[in-house]
Design a protein around this motif. Structure first.
Motif, short mmCIF file in Angstrom:
data_model
loop_
_atom_site.label_atom_id
_atom_site.label_comp_id
_atom_site.label_asym_id
_atom_site.label_seq_id
_atom_site.Cartn_x
_atom_site.Cartn_y
_atom_site.Cartn_z
N ASN A 35 0.85 -1.18 0.00
CA ASN A 35 0.00 0.00 0.00
C ASN A 35 0.89 1.24 0.00
O ASN A 35 1.88 1.30 0.74
CB ASN A 35 -0.89 0.01 1.25
N TRP A 36 0.59 2.22 -0.85
CA TRP A 36 1.41 3.43 -0.88
C TRP A 36 0.54 4.68 -1.07
O TRP A 36 -0.54 4.62 -1.66
CB TRP A 36 2.48 3.35 -1.97
N VAL A 37 1.05 5.78 -0.52
CA VAL A 37 0.42 7.10 -0.63
C VAL A 37 1.50 8.08 -1.09
O VAL A 37 2.49 8.27 -0.39
CB VAL A 37 -0.18 7.56 0.71
N PHE A 38 1.30 8.71 -2.24
CA PHE A 38 2.31 9.54 -2.89
C PHE A 38 1.82 10.99 -2.86
O PHE A 38 0.93 11.37 -3.62
CB PHE A 38 2.49 9.04 -4.33
N TYR A 39 2.37 11.80 -1.95
CA TYR A 39 2.03 13.22 -1.87
C TYR A 39 2.79 13.97 -2.95
O TYR A 39 4.02 13.91 -3.01
CB TYR A 39 2.37 13.78 -0.49
N ALA A 40 2.05 14.70 -3.79
CA ALA A 40 2.67 15.29 -4.97
C ALA A 40 1.96 16.60 -5.35
O ALA A 40 0.84 16.86 -4.90
CB ALA A 40 2.59 14.30 -6.14
N PRO A 41 2.61 17.41 -6.21
CA PRO A 41 1.97 18.64 -6.69
C PRO A 41 0.70 18.34 -7.47
O PRO A 41 0.52 17.24 -8.02
CB PRO A 41 3.04 19.27 -7.59
N THR A 42 -0.17 19.32 -7.57
CA THR A 42 -1.42 19.17 -8.32
C THR A 42 -1.12 18.97 -9.80
O THR A 42 -0.44 19.80 -10.41
CB THR A 42 -2.29 20.43 -8.15
N PRO A 43 -1.60 17.90 -10.42
CA PRO A 43 -1.38 17.73 -11.86
C PRO A 43 -2.06 18.84 -12.66
O PRO A 43 -3.13 19.34 -12.27
CB PRO A 43 -2.04 16.37 -12.15
N ASP A 44 -1.45 19.22 -13.76
CA ASP A 44 -2.01 20.30 -14.58
C ASP A 44 -3.41 19.97 -15.08
O ASP A 44 -4.23 20.88 -15.27
CB ASP A 44 -1.09 20.56 -15.79
N TRP A 45 -3.71 18.70 -15.28
CA TRP A 45 -4.99 18.32 -15.87
C TRP A 45 -6.13 18.26 -14.85
O TRP A 45 -7.30 18.17 -15.24
CB TRP A 45 -4.87 16.96 -16.57
N LEU A 46 -5.82 18.31 -13.57
CA LEU A 46 -6.86 18.15 -12.56
C LEU A 46 -7.67 19.43 -12.40
O LEU A 46 -7.11 20.51 -12.19
CB LEU A 46 -6.23 17.76 -11.22
N ARG A 47 -8.98 19.33 -12.48
CA ARG A 47 -9.89 20.47 -12.31
C ARG A 47 -10.60 20.33 -10.96
O ARG A 47 -11.29 19.35 -10.72
CB ARG A 47 -10.91 20.53 -13.44
N LEU A 48 -10.43 21.34 -10.11
CA LEU A 48 -11.00 21.30 -8.76
C LEU A 48 -12.15 22.29 -8.67
O LEU A 48 -12.05 23.37 -8.10
CB LEU A 48 -9.91 21.63 -7.73
N ASP A 49 -13.28 21.90 -9.25
CA ASP A 49 -14.48 22.74 -9.18
C ASP A 49 -15.26 22.51 -7.90
O ASP A 49 -16.23 23.19 -7.62
CB ASP A 49 -15.38 22.46 -10.40
N GLY A 50 -14.86 21.54 -7.13
CA GLY A 50 -15.48 21.20 -5.86
C GLY A 50 -14.78 19.98 -5.32
O GLY A 50 -13.90 19.42 -5.98
N PRO A 51 -15.13 19.53 -4.11
CA PRO A 51 -14.50 18.34 -3.55
C PRO A 51 -14.62 17.16 -4.52
O PRO A 51 -15.70 16.84 -5.00
CB PRO A 51 -15.30 18.09 -2.27
N THR A 52 -13.50 16.55 -4.82
CA THR A 52 -13.51 15.51 -5.85
C THR A 52 -12.41 14.50 -5.59
O THR A 52 -11.57 14.68 -4.72
CB THR A 52 -13.34 16.13 -7.25
N ALA A 53 -12.42 13.43 -6.35
CA ALA A 53 -11.36 12.42 -6.37
C ALA A 53 -11.49 11.69 -7.69
O ALA A 53 -12.54 11.75 -8.35
CB ALA A 53 -11.50 11.45 -5.20
#
Length: 415
Positions: free
Chosen positions: A234-252
């Motif tokens: 199991n792994w969790v990778f903390y990373a910068p926001t990808p350019d393609w990700l759109r955060l118009d509201g809480p999402t995953a």
């Protein structure tokens, strides 16, 4: 005893714990309304509980002593260095610090199933039941479905996660706030590690590895598989926001929904930033077992309104750095139940007021600690190349100066 009917919106770990608590407090009917139409086996991945917090939850009756788990004892912090420096030639990176780590790891679904199995007979689970609205006053509450049908209850508990419908009624002004970075997550059969240089033996089974790079880190550990005796990475990778990700509201972005291009970008980033062994561990993850979760904070000013109550991630979203998510949810339900036992009587109002006072304050502390850990480990992390054991130990201690405990508060703590 209070009697009456209780609806729990959301059937995951928090929902199952609250449902059991409501039944033990004397509710005649407890209905868990879960929007997912099937079992929740694949929801979530790995979670951890501190040894002491796990023992407290067992002693309190929330978990069985034989709940399946994987033992962790050490957290090794490493970073990338010149090829072969300090890693014994296995590509694991330069060791910064070997930190004692008295935790157990769990598969989300295994822990959830353990809670389900301990649910009193009065608890009824209704899968595929989507609640679109809730409401109520001091005399009662109701849930509403998409077709407009309303069902009355004596109490409605919101355990419906970070996009909670119940929170919107209890605290309409409160919502998740984006922390400015994301966590990629993945899991797979640990037997696949044999294909890496050094194989599985290069990574001891009791080790939680934290691999640091400028602007983020990866946390990796093993968890029990769904089948008894099996083990997953199991792994969790903390990373910068990808350019393609759109955060118009809480999402995953759910497992299996990421494109090949998006996954390739993450793996290429890992190869540039991480020691070779750990980049290889991530690259082994099947696409259908990889997901993306933006990191959020949420702390509500109050948790109750009339006959409505919220708990778990519906009330408080704490960054994963705390290693306290499951414990927080179970302690919310424990505080609810203990308030009812302590106050007695046949009214819900004193119980709700006591729960609100205790868990609102505790949740605010945990959120503050999560922000502190996130700054220290991701957004304002030190120059890892200049760190060693003593420097890491002092750096860690500076993060834990408040009363909020890493891994969660002691069970029953108030104020």
């Amino acid at each position: 005893m209070r009697g009456g009917s209780v609806a729990v919106v959301g059937g995951s770990i928090a929902g199952s714990a609250f449902a059991g608590a409501a039944a033990r407090l004397g509710a005649e009917r407890v209905v868990v309304l879960e929007r997912s139409p099937a079992r929740l086996e694949d929801r979530g991945l790995g979670i951890c509980t501190h040894d002491d917090r796990f023992a407290e939850l067992v002693d309190a009756g929330h978990l069985a002593p034989d709940t399946r788990r994987h033992r962790l004892t050490v957290r090794r912090w490493v970073t990338r260095g010149p090829a072969g420096e300090g890693d014994g030639g296995n590509g694991r990176g330069r060791l910064l610090w070997a930190q004692p780590f008295p935790f157990h790891s769990h598969h989300w679904a295994v822990l959830w199933q353990a809670l389900r199995e301990r649910a009193p007979a009065a608890v009824e689970y209704r899968m595929g039941s989507t609640v679109t609205a809730v409401g109520g006053d001091r005399d009662g509450a109701w849930t509403e479905r998409a077709d407009g049908t309303r069902t009355p209850y004596d109490l409605v508990i919101g355990a419906d996660g970070y996009r909670s419908v119940v929170r919107a009624a209890v605290c309409p002004q409160a919502g998740p706030e984006y922390a400015g970075y994301v966590c990629w997550r993945g899991s797979y059969d640990s037997a696949l590690l044999d294909g890496l240089p050094g194989g599985a033996a290069a990574w001891p089974e009791d080790e939680c590895a934290t691999v640091c790079y400028p602007g983020g880190q990866v946390v990796l550990y093993r968890i029990p598989g769904l089948a008894p005796g099996s083990t997953l990475v199991n792994w969790v990778f903390y990373a910068p926001t990808p350019d393609w990700l759109r955060l118009d509201g809480p999402t995953a972005v759910a497992a299996g929904a990421l494109t090949g291009e998006q996954l390739s970008g993450m793996r290429e980033f890992a190869e540039r930033q991480l020691p070779p062994y750990w980049a290889g561990v991530i690259a082994l993850t099947p696409p259908e077992r990889t997901l993306l979760q933006p990191v959020y904070d949420l702390a509500v000013p109050h948790r109750t309104a009339g006959r409505l109550l919220i708990g778990g991630d519906a009330a408080t979203i704490v960054r994963p750095h705390n290693t306290s998510g499951a414990v927080k949810a179970l302690q919310d339900a424990h505080a609810f139940e203990q308030a009812g036992l302590r106050l007695g009587g046949d009214s819900w109002e004193p119980l709700l007021a006591a729960y609100d006072r205790e868990r609102t304050a505790a949740g605010l502390e945990l959120v503050d600690l999560g922000r502190t850990l996130g700054r220290a480990q991701v957004t304002a992390a030190p120059d890892w190349s200049a760190m060693d054991g003593p420097a890491m130990d002092a750096w860690w201690r500076r993060q834990l100066t408040t009363g909020a405990g890493f891994g969660g508060h002691t069970l029953g703590r108030t104020g």
